[in-house]
Scaffold this active site. Structure first.
Site, mmCIF file in Angstrom:
data_model
loop_
_atom_site.group_PDB
_atom_site.id
_atom_site.type_symbol
_atom_site.label_atom_id
_atom_site.label_comp_id
_atom_site.label_asym_id
_atom_site.label_seq_id
_atom_site.Cartn_x
_atom_site.Cartn_y
_atom_site.Cartn_z
ATOM 1 N N ASP A 23 0.811 -1.222 0.000
ATOM 2 C CA ASP A 23 0.000 0.000 0.000
ATOM 3 C C ASP A 23 0.843 1.270 0.000
ATOM 4 O O ASP A 23 0.461 2.284 0.568
ATOM 5 C CB ASP A 23 -0.970 0.021 1.207
ATOM 6 C CG ASP A 23 -1.865 -1.194 1.226
ATOM 7 O OD1 ASP A 23 -2.239 -1.663 0.139
ATOM 8 O OD2 ASP A 23 -2.193 -1.678 2.322
ATOM 9 N N LYS A 26 1.780 2.055 -5.151
ATOM 10 C CA LYS A 26 2.325 1.468 -6.396
ATOM 11 C C LYS A 26 1.403 1.727 -7.599
ATOM 12 O O LYS A 26 1.868 2.076 -8.682
ATOM 13 C CB LYS A 26 2.526 -0.052 -6.222
ATOM 14 C CG LYS A 26 3.507 -0.418 -5.121
ATOM 15 C CD LYS A 26 3.616 -1.906 -4.926
ATOM 16 C CE LYS A 26 2.374 -2.543 -4.351
ATOM 17 N NZ LYS A 26 2.074 -2.149 -2.954
ATOM 18 N N GLY A 50 -4.584 -4.361 -3.744
ATOM 19 C CA GLY A 50 -5.564 -3.316 -4.030
ATOM 20 C C GLY A 50 -4.799 -2.081 -4.440
ATOM 21 O O GLY A 50 -4.138 -1.460 -3.608
ATOM 22 N N HIS A 51 -4.801 -1.773 -5.725
ATOM 23 C CA HIS A 51 -4.019 -0.654 -6.249
ATOM 24 C C HIS A 51 -4.971 0.455 -6.689
ATOM 25 O O HIS A 51 -5.815 0.242 -7.548
ATOM 26 C CB HIS A 51 -3.142 -1.128 -7.419
ATOM 27 C CG HIS A 51 -2.092 -2.118 -6.996
ATOM 28 N ND1 HIS A 51 -1.199 -2.693 -7.865
ATOM 29 C CD2 HIS A 51 -1.777 -2.618 -5.770
ATOM 30 C CE1 HIS A 51 -0.401 -3.513 -7.188
ATOM 31 N NE2 HIS A 51 -0.743 -3.489 -5.926
ATOM 32 N N GLN A 237 1.893 -6.192 -3.176
ATOM 33 C CA GLN A 237 2.353 -6.308 -1.786
ATOM 34 C C GLN A 237 3.640 -5.487 -1.588
ATOM 35 O O GLN A 237 3.792 -4.478 -2.254
ATOM 36 C CB GLN A 237 2.560 -7.783 -1.376
ATOM 37 C CG GLN A 237 1.243 -8.584 -1.241
ATOM 38 C CD GLN A 237 0.663 -9.055 -2.556
ATOM 39 O OE1 GLN A 237 1.303 -9.727 -3.332
ATOM 40 N NE2 GLN A 237 -0.592 -8.712 -2.822
HETATM 41 P P1 GDP Z 1 -0.780 0.300 -3.565
HETATM 42 O O1 GDP Z 1 -1.385 -0.974 -3.062
HETATM 43 O O2 GDP Z 1 0.682 0.369 -3.320
HETATM 44 O O3 GDP Z 1 -1.140 0.599 -4.993
HETATM 45 O O4 GDP Z 1 -1.424 1.475 -2.689
HETATM 46 P P2 GDP Z 1 -2.975 1.628 -2.286
HETATM 47 O O5 GDP Z 1 -3.742 2.078 -3.449
HETATM 48 O O6 GDP Z 1 -3.442 0.411 -1.557
HETATM 49 O O7 GDP Z 1 -2.862 2.729 -1.163
HETATM 50 C C1 GDP Z 1 -2.328 3.997 -1.424
HETATM 51 C C2 GDP Z 1 -3.418 5.058 -1.120
HETATM 52 O O8 GDP Z 1 -2.825 6.326 -1.086
HETATM 53 C C3 GDP Z 1 -4.485 5.123 -2.203
HETATM 54 O O9 GDP Z 1 -5.694 5.531 -1.627
HETATM 55 C C4 GDP Z 1 -3.945 6.211 -3.142
HETATM 56 O O10 GDP Z 1 -4.984 6.856 -3.876
HETATM 57 C C5 GDP Z 1 -3.324 7.151 -2.140
HETATM 58 N N1 GDP Z 1 -2.140 7.900 -2.620
HETATM 59 C C6 GDP Z 1 -1.161 7.504 -3.475
HETATM 60 N N2 GDP Z 1 -0.196 8.457 -3.564
HETATM 61 C C7 GDP Z 1 -0.588 9.460 -2.739
HETATM 62 C C8 GDP Z 1 -0.003 10.702 -2.353
HETATM 63 O O11 GDP Z 1 1.103 11.066 -2.776
HETATM 64 N N3 GDP Z 1 -0.701 11.466 -1.457
HETATM 65 C C9 GDP Z 1 -1.900 11.087 -0.941
HETATM 66 N N4 GDP Z 1 -2.500 11.878 -0.075
HETATM 67 N N5 GDP Z 1 -2.487 9.917 -1.288
HETATM 68 C C10 GDP Z 1 -1.821 9.101 -2.152
HETATM 69 P P1 IMO Z 2 -0.924 -4.222 -2.227
HETATM 70 O O1 IMO Z 2 -0.484 -4.777 -3.549
HETATM 71 C C1 IMO Z 2 -0.944 -4.647 2.111
HETATM 72 C C2 IMO Z 2 -1.109 -8.721 3.693
HETATM 73 C C3 IMO Z 2 -2.363 -9.137 4.436
HETATM 74 C C4 IMO Z 2 -1.766 -10.082 5.461
HETATM 75 C C5 IMO Z 2 -0.655 -10.785 4.666
HETATM 76 C C6 IMO Z 2 -1.074 -12.154 4.120
HETATM 77 O O2 IMO Z 2 -2.212 -3.491 -2.278
HETATM 78 O O3 IMO Z 2 0.175 -3.444 -1.577
HETATM 79 P P2 IMO Z 2 -2.607 -12.871 2.066
HETATM 80 O O4 IMO Z 2 -4.078 -12.642 1.819
HETATM 81 O O5 IMO Z 2 -1.715 -12.334 1.006
HETATM 82 O O6 IMO Z 2 -2.302 -14.298 2.411
HETATM 83 O O7 IMO Z 2 -2.308 -12.044 3.426
HETATM 84 O O8 IMO Z 2 -0.342 -9.927 3.596
HETATM 85 N N1 IMO Z 2 -1.327 -8.206 2.321
HETATM 86 C C7 IMO Z 2 -1.235 -6.914 1.995
HETATM 87 N N2 IMO Z 2 -1.012 -5.827 2.765
HETATM 88 N N3 IMO Z 2 -1.059 -4.517 0.770
HETATM 89 C C8 IMO Z 2 -1.255 -5.603 -0.015
HETATM 90 O O9 IMO Z 2 -1.228 -5.538 -1.362
HETATM 91 C C9 IMO Z 2 -1.387 -6.874 0.599
HETATM 92 N N4 IMO Z 2 -1.608 -8.127 0.141
HETATM 93 C C10 IMO Z 2 -1.547 -8.940 1.198
HETATM 94 O O10 IMO Z 2 -3.002 -8.028 5.031
HETATM 95 O O11 IMO Z 2 -1.142 -9.349 6.490
HETATM 96 MG MG MG Z 3 -2.912 -1.633 -1.807
#
Ligand code: GDP
Ligand code: IMO
Ligand code: MG
Length: 447
Positions: A23, A26, A50-51, A237
């Site tokens: 998270d 990415k 979840g991207h 991840q």
């Molecule tokens: P990922 O799994 O690495 O793709 O990241 P996620 O989407 O799960 O979580 C990142 C969260 O931060 C999402 O809600 C994005 O929309 C948000 N986000 C990404 N870059 C920025 C930033 O520079 N500033 C802020 N405030 N939010 C961001």
């Molecule tokens: P993105 O790509 C954050 C975590 C779960 C749990 C552990 C094992 O959005 O960054 P699993 O279901 O993979 O067996 O769970 O890994 N986890 C993540 N945490 N971002 C993710 O993906 C994750 N995918 C799995 O919360 O701790």
């Molecule tokens: Mg994510």
């Protein structure tokens, strides 16, 4: 002989990986970089990811489909290292089509991907429930069946995407696999058995829709690269969730590190030209496991509460609140080594706006000794006491800033010091969720 109309220089490729516990942002960065790429590849994980992409204020959350899909004409590949839940894949395709995104003509799914089936989900959930009641403690999985599906792959008994093309073969393998998992479910997991017929019939229906997208992804990538396409390998991840290098056993079940981009996509490591490490300006973690710089988040007015609320730190897949804490440069030092990071993108800088003081963990005290890199053993990580460097914060807003020089002086000083501690150069800074809220220093696609 060179074919007419084809470019003669092979493309340049970038690997995007999370350097913390996932998270990091990415999805946003992959979408931003994709204006320089013709293909985006997922190489591990599944729909536990979840991207989030925000384009002109409109949010899209992707789980299995690569984050290049929101750029018209970009080819998207699901590599052999990904575990595919076919029902989820179809629903994600339909969700994108409902908002006008063309998917089927430019999504290529490797025939070698192992399938996630309903019994994997049942086993994942039942195990977590048992771990909780037995006092062993939950891993905190996403409950998507990721771990059990990878177990079947390694045990050499998995149903694979290619089996969807052969109903009889599929049925025979499914029967054996279901019997095995039902035994576990009704035995020590104390859960319900699943029935063969509904699983088989549903899988065959979904197969009809997915068949046109099945492909020899490794070979397609080889050809695209040879013909001049720039490729982007999209990690899911994060490094500390990696099955080998993460905080075991509180990890996911795949290798999330950059080196796996080659094996999980079906190309040679010589195609990985630049590794962009994505690093949140602080740290978050969903699920259980050690987290040395974690802060309490409940009390309004505290830093933990600020990071959680201003950063909107809630899981995309499960909706769970993410645990929050200060940036950990000692953890990142390990992450840089494991991934061979060429450059960093620091995300969510804007979330630090308004804090009086900003801290960065630069090492730990462990059993009376000072160490400057995250230890390997989870029990040692729990025992680590962070040693912090402190920085003055800034009152100005950095939200949406697109130029380095427009950042407050204290924000620049913070980033420069962080870069020195981590030992990798900053290539980009993200100052907001939107595609355009990005500062570029060195373009990862520039030769
Ligand atoms: P990922 O799994 O690495 O793709 O990241 P996620 O989407 O799960 O979580 C990142 C969260 O931060 C999402 O809600 C994005 O929309 C948000 N986000 C990404 N870059 C920025 C930033 O520079 N500033 C802020 N405030 N939010 C961001
Ligand atoms: P993105 O790509 C954050 C975590 C779960 C749990 C552990 C094992 O959005 O960054 P699993 O279901 O993979 O067996 O769970 O890994 N986890 C993540 N945490 N971002 C993710 O993906 C994750 N995918 C799995 O919360 O701790
Ligand atoms: Mg994510």
């Amino acid at each position: 002989m060179q074919q007419q109309g084809k470019r003669q220089t092979p493309g340049r490729n970038v690997v995007v990986v999370g350097t913390q516990w996932g998270d990091e942002g990415k999805g946003k960065v992959v979408d931003w970089l994709t204006d320089h790429a013709q293909g985006v590849v997922r190489f591990q994980g599944g729909h536990n990811a979840g991207h989030t992409l925000v384009i002109n204020g409109v949010k899209t959350a992707l789980q299995l489909i690569p984050s290049g899909i929101m750029r018209e004409g970009v080819a998207c590949y699901i590599g052999n290292g990904v575990v595919v839940d076919p029902t989820h894949l179809l629903s994600e395709i339909e969700r994108l089509e409902a908002i006008g995104v063309e998917v089927r003509s430019r999504l290529f799914v490797s025939e070698s991907c192992p399938l996630i089936m309903p019994f994997h989900v049942a086993v994942d959930k039942a195990r977590e429930a048992l771990r909780e009641t037995s006092g062993a403690g939950k891993i905190g999985t996403t409950g998507k069946g990721i771990g059990p599906a990878y177990e079947d792959k390694v045990a050499r008994r998995a149903l694979r995407v290619q089996d969807l093309k052969h109903p009889q073969r599929f049925a025979a393998k499914l029967r054996d696999l279901l019997a095995l998992h039902n035994e576990a479910l009704t035995g020590y997991l104390q859960a319900e058995a699943l029935e063969f017929d509904p699983i088989f019939e549903h899988a065959m229906k979904v197969a009809e829709q997915l068949k046109p997208m099945l492909a020899d992804v490794g070979y397609l990538l080889h050809c695209a690269h040879r013909d001049g396409a720039n490729l982007l390998f999209e990690g899911a991840q994060g490094t500390l969730l990696d099955i080998d290098h993460g905080t075991y056993p509180y990890v996911t079940s795949s290798n999330c590190v950059a080196g796996n981009a080659a094996a999980g996509a079906g190309v040679g490591p010589d195609l990985l030209h630049y590794v962009l490490g994505i690093t949140k300006a602080y740290t978050t973690r969903v699920g259980s496991g050690p987290f040395p710089t974690e802060l309490p988040m409940d009390e309004p007015g505290t830093v933990g509460h600020h990071l959680s609320t201003v950063g909107q730190e809630r899981g995309v897949v499960t909706g769970r609140p993410r645990r929050c804490g200060w940036l950990d440069a000692a953890l990142l030092k390990r992450s840089m080594i494991i991934n061979g990071v060429s450059g960093l993108c620091i995300t969510k800088l804007d979330v630090l706006d308004g804090l009086d003081e900003i801290k960065v963990c630069i090492g730990y005290e462990l059993n009376g000794q000072r160490i400057d890199i995250l230890p390997l053993d989870a029990d040692d990580i729990i025992a680590c006491k962070p040693i912090y460097a402190s920085f003055p914060g800034w009152t100005e807003t950095t939200a949406g800033v697109t130029e380095w020089d427009a950042l407050p002086e204290n924000a620049r000083r913070y980033l420069e010091t962080v870069q020195q501690h981590i030992g990798a150069p900053i290539a980009m800074v993200s100052t907001g969720a939107d595609r355009d809220h990005t500062i570029l220093m060195r373009h990862p696609y520039a030769a």
